[in-house]
Design an enzyme around this catalytic site. Structure first.
Site, PDB file in Angstrom:
ATOM      1  N   GLY A   1       0.825  -1.202   0.000  1.00 23.71           N
ATOM      2  CA  GLY A   1       0.000   0.000   0.000  1.00 23.71           C
ATOM      3  C   GLY A   1       0.861   1.254   0.000  1.00 23.71           C
ATOM      4  O   GLY A   1       0.581   2.227  -0.718  1.00 23.71           O
TER       5      GLY A   1
ATOM      6  N   ASN B   1      -3.662   4.720   7.703  1.00 17.40           N
ATOM      7  CA  ASN B   1      -3.365   3.371   8.183  1.00 17.40           C
ATOM      8  C   ASN B   1      -3.947   3.224   9.576  1.00 17.40           C
ATOM      9  O   ASN B   1      -4.010   4.199  10.324  1.00 17.40           O
ATOM     10  CB  ASN B   1      -1.841   3.155   8.224  1.00 17.40           C
ATOM     11  CG  ASN B   1      -1.500   1.682   8.390  1.00 17.40           C
ATOM     12  OD1 ASN B   1      -1.731   0.887   7.481  1.00 17.40           O
ATOM     13  ND2 ASN B   1      -0.988   1.314   9.551  1.00 17.40           N
TER      14      ASN B   1
ATOM     15  N   SER C   1      -2.867   1.820  12.282  1.00 15.61           N
ATOM     16  CA  SER C   1      -1.948   2.369  13.289  1.00 15.61           C
ATOM     17  C   SER C   1      -1.246   3.561  12.630  1.00 15.61           C
ATOM     18  O   SER C   1      -0.621   3.425  11.576  1.00 15.61           O
ATOM     19  CB  SER C   1      -0.948   1.311  13.757  1.00 15.61           C
ATOM     20  OG  SER C   1      -0.069   1.015  12.718  1.00 15.61           O
TER      21      SER C   1
ATOM     22  N   VAL D   1      -5.244  -3.988   2.280  1.00 17.07           N
ATOM     23  CA  VAL D   1      -5.038  -4.695   3.547  1.00 17.07           C
ATOM     24  C   VAL D   1      -5.119  -6.196   3.293  1.00 17.07           C
ATOM     25  O   VAL D   1      -5.405  -6.629   2.174  1.00 17.07           O
ATOM     26  CB  VAL D   1      -6.060  -4.253   4.630  1.00 17.07           C
ATOM     27  CG1 VAL D   1      -5.921  -2.771   4.939  1.00 17.07           C
ATOM     28  CG2 VAL D   1      -7.487  -4.560   4.211  1.00 17.07           C
ATOM     29  N   LYS D   2      -4.856  -6.969   4.321  1.00 11.97           N
ATOM     30  CA  LYS D   2      -4.871  -8.432   4.199  1.00 11.97           C
ATOM     31  C   LYS D   2      -6.202  -8.931   3.631  1.00 11.97           C
ATOM     32  O   LYS D   2      -7.259  -8.433   4.038  1.00 11.97           O
ATOM     33  CB  LYS D   2      -4.686  -9.047   5.587  1.00 11.97           C
ATOM     34  CG  LYS D   2      -3.318  -9.668   5.791  1.00 11.97           C
ATOM     35  CD  LYS D   2      -3.211 -10.178   7.187  1.00 11.97           C
ATOM     36  CE  LYS D   2      -3.159 -11.664   7.052  1.00 11.97           C
ATOM     37  NZ  LYS D   2      -2.413 -12.449   7.835  1.00 11.97           N
TER      38      LYS D   2
ATOM     39  N   HIS E   1      -3.245 -15.649 -12.889  1.00 11.63           N
ATOM     40  CA  HIS E   1      -1.853 -15.183 -13.046  1.00 11.63           C
ATOM     41  C   HIS E   1      -0.982 -15.879 -11.997  1.00 11.63           C
ATOM     42  O   HIS E   1       0.096 -16.389 -12.293  1.00 11.63           O
ATOM     43  CB  HIS E   1      -1.806 -13.658 -12.877  1.00 11.63           C
ATOM     44  CG  HIS E   1      -0.437 -13.100 -12.604  1.00 11.63           C
ATOM     45  ND1 HIS E   1       0.186 -13.220 -11.381  1.00 11.63           N
ATOM     46  CD2 HIS E   1       0.437 -12.447 -13.408  1.00 11.63           C
ATOM     47  CE1 HIS E   1       1.383 -12.659 -11.441  1.00 11.63           C
ATOM     48  NE2 HIS E   1       1.554 -12.182 -12.661  1.00 11.63           N
TER      49      HIS E   1
ATOM     50  N   GLU F   1       1.998 -18.496 -12.301  1.00 11.39           N
ATOM     51  CA  GLU F   1       3.272 -18.206 -11.596  1.00 11.39           C
ATOM     52  C   GLU F   1       3.753 -19.469 -10.860  1.00 11.39           C
ATOM     53  O   GLU F   1       4.934 -19.829 -10.925  1.00 11.39           O
ATOM     54  CB  GLU F   1       3.006 -17.048 -10.622  1.00 11.39           C
ATOM     55  CG  GLU F   1       4.103 -16.681  -9.664  1.00 11.39           C
ATOM     56  CD  GLU F   1       3.635 -15.569  -8.701  1.00 11.39           C
ATOM     57  OE1 GLU F   1       3.121 -14.532  -9.164  1.00 11.39           O
ATOM     58  OE2 GLU F   1       3.777 -15.747  -7.470  1.00 11.39           O
TER      59      GLU F   1
HETATM   60  C1  6PG Z   1       2.459 -10.939  -7.585  1.00 13.06           C
HETATM   61  C2  6PG Z   1       2.647 -12.114  -6.674  1.00 13.06           C
HETATM   62  C3  6PG Z   1       2.112 -11.803  -5.316  1.00 13.06           C
HETATM   63  C4  6PG Z   1       2.648 -12.699  -4.233  1.00 13.06           C
HETATM   64  C5  6PG Z   1       2.081 -14.076  -4.247  1.00 13.06           C
HETATM   65  C6  6PG Z   1       2.967 -15.090  -3.613  1.00 13.06           C
HETATM   66  O1  6PG Z   1       1.822 -11.141  -8.599  1.00 13.06           O
HETATM   67  O2  6PG Z   1       2.977  -9.871  -7.274  1.00 13.06           O
HETATM   68  O3  6PG Z   1       1.977 -13.225  -7.184  1.00 13.06           O
HETATM   69  O4  6PG Z   1       0.731 -11.774  -5.425  1.00 13.06           O
HETATM   70  O5  6PG Z   1       4.022 -12.712  -4.242  1.00 13.06           O
HETATM   71  O6  6PG Z   1       0.882 -14.013  -3.533  1.00 13.06           O
HETATM   72  O7  6PG Z   1       2.207 -16.201  -3.436  1.00 13.06           O
HETATM   73  P1  6PG Z   1       2.639 -17.446  -2.576  1.00 13.06           P
HETATM   74  O8  6PG Z   1       3.032 -16.926  -1.232  1.00 13.06           O
HETATM   75  O9  6PG Z   1       1.409 -18.264  -2.536  1.00 13.06           O
HETATM   76  O10 6PG Z   1       3.779 -18.069  -3.303  1.00 13.06           O
END
Ligand code: 6PG
Length: 478
Positions: A15, A33, A35, A75-76, A187, A191
């Site tokens: 962020g 934020n 905090s 956020v998460k 995506h 990856e």
């Molecule tokens: C991105 C990454 C990002 C993150 C992954 C890692 O596109 O910038 O994919 O989203 O690094 O969530 O995922 P894992 O922790 O599951 O490998």
């Protein structure tokens, strides 16, 4: 201080870097934020990079924004995102835009969009890829949500997005509701597959040929100059070249071989199962991470399960390295073909009308799977938007065909010598399944009909049939 054009709430590293990226592009950015220290440290450390409006409360934050307000939530995923959105919706007004730029599950995004739409708010679930550095210097951005919101939001996102070599921003309106987060999820699935395939290539060179990490780094660096050119290949060379300061060993040799995962690969596979799309490369990659972390099972099996009796031996080392490169490339095409199939299936299922070629286009820079061959994927879908699979595009069909003998040699060598190569092997099996004249599915249909009268269709006559297995075994039309 002028009203802020955009606000970012949630100033952990992603962020924070997105906020800085907006500010560096001339936008006045309201920052908030939970905090406040984090917000103040952003201003203290980077306040000189552009115009920030420091906001200690959400009320101040919303008040600082020009209308219609555009708020980016970083956020998460899960509960924390819901909590922030709930608080925001109390303060926002119809026409305002809420962008969730985290890695949200697309079904959560669909739910949130419905809830916010009922209050007249535009909710945009947006994939953002490129890690910390991408967020700051230019990520690939995959926004979904209502198309109208893109009129306000699009120019801002395109300004901060990565630019491909031809100068076009790596951002486009992916499609309505959960489309953006769905595409980001796939995506990430790709990856996972890409990383697993690279891992298997490394393992074959390391365990098979017995090359050192430094030598393999050179090989990856060399591969990065050709068709395989990509961010993940590039960083693989960097990781392999790294020496551990404590031991002097290659860093890769002192890292525990247990791969973590935050969940996006798993989500991709679950969704693929629901959609009935075989994403075997992504699934193998996700399961391979799970196997690596099954320490109890691995411990129990080590030294108990006999290995291969065939010793790894190749007549020509350079030829084998080239075989591995070709197998990696072919398997990678399969993984992408499967990922694009999954995006198409979801687009059809949910009516998102996603342009597949555009997805390859916005992945060309900024994101983790950026790669030279994405240009070729865009070209393939431009040639034929209804391409049944990337594998039959004339360019990719020829590319993969050239590598098939090498692919078979690598997969069989791995199996013979006991080096696990699940993603290489399953990608080849997928390729062979697709091109097969006949599959054993005919036998499965027979079995299903035998034990459950599930019926079958014939190749020669229209209709649905059943054999009276427990009777006189004549065939009846069902
Ligand atoms: C991105 C990454 C990002 C993150 C992954 C890692 O596109 O910038 O994919 O989203 O690094 O969530 O995922 P894992 O922790 O599951 O490998």
């Amino acid at each position: 201080m002028p009203a802020a054009q955009i606000g970012v709430t949630g100033l952990a590293v992603m962020g924070r870097n997105l906020a800085r990226n907006f500010a560096r592009h001339g936008y006045t950015v309201a920052v908030h934020n939970r905090s406040v220290e984090r917000m103040h440290s952003l201003i203290a450390e980077h306040g000189d990079e552009g115009e920030f409006v420091a906001c200690e409360t959400l009320e101040d934050f919303v008040g600082a924004l020009a209308r219609p307000r555009t708020v980016v939530v970083m956020v998460k995923a899960g509960g924390p995102t819901d909590a922030v959105i709930d608080q925001l919706t109390e303060l926002l007004e119809p026409g305002d835009i809420v962008v969730d730029a985290g890695n949200a599950l697309y079904t959560d995004t669909m739910r949130r969009e419905k809830t916010l739409a009922a209050r007249g708010l535009h909710f945009v679930g947006s994939g953002v890829s490129g890690g910390e550095e991408g967020a700051l210097l230019g990520p690939s951005i995959m926004p979904g949500g209502p198309a109208e919101s893109y009129a306000t939001l699009g120019p801002m996102l395109e300004a901060i997005a990565a630019k491909a070599e031809d100068g076009t921003p790596c951002c486009t309106h992916v499609g309505p509701d959960g489309a953006g987060h769905f595409v980001k999820m796939v995506h990430n699935g790709i990856e996972y597959a890409d990383m697993q395939l690279i891992g298997e290539a490394y393992d074959l060179l390391r365990q098979g040929l017995g090359l050192t990490p430094a030598r393999i780094a050179d090989i990856f660096a060399e591969w990065n100059r050709g068709d395989l050119q990509s961010y993940l290949i590039e960083i693989t060379a960097e990781v392999l070249r790294q020496t551990d300061a404590r031991t002097g060993a290659a860093l890769v040799d002192v890292i525990k071989d247990q791969a973590g995962q935050k969940g996006t690969g798993r989500w991709t596979v679950k969704s693929a199962l629901d959609l009935g799309v075989p994403v075997t490369g992504i699934a193998e990659a996700t399961f391979a991470r799970a196997i690596s972390s099954q320490t109890a099972q691995r411990e129990a099996a080590r030294g108990v399960l006999p290995g291969a009796t065939v010793e790894f031996a190749v007549a020509d080392e350079a030829a084998f390295i080239e075989d591995v490169r070709l197998a990696l490339y072919a398997s990678k095409v399969v993984a992408y073909a499967q990922g694009f199939d999954q995006i198409r299936a979801a687009s059809d299922e949910f009516g998102w009308d996603i342009a597949l070629g555009d997805m390859a286009r916005i992945w060309r820079a900024g994101c983790i799977i950026r790669a030279r061959f994405l240009d070729r994927i865009t070209e393939a879908f431009t040639r034929d938007a209804g391409l049944p699979t990337l594998l039959v595009d004339l360019y990719f069909a020829a590319e993969v065909a050239g590598g098939v003998p090498a692919w078979r040699r690598v997969v069989s060598q791995a199996a013979l010598t006991g080096i696990p190569a699940p993603a290489f092997a399953s990608s080849l099996a997928y390729y062979d399944s697709l091109r097969a004249e006949r599959l054993p599915a005919a036998l499965i249909q027979g079995q299903r009909d035998f034990f459950g009268a599930h019926t079958y269709q014939r190749i020669d006559v229209e209709g649905t049939f059943h054999t009276e297995w427990s009777g006189d075994r004549t065939e009846v039309e069902a």
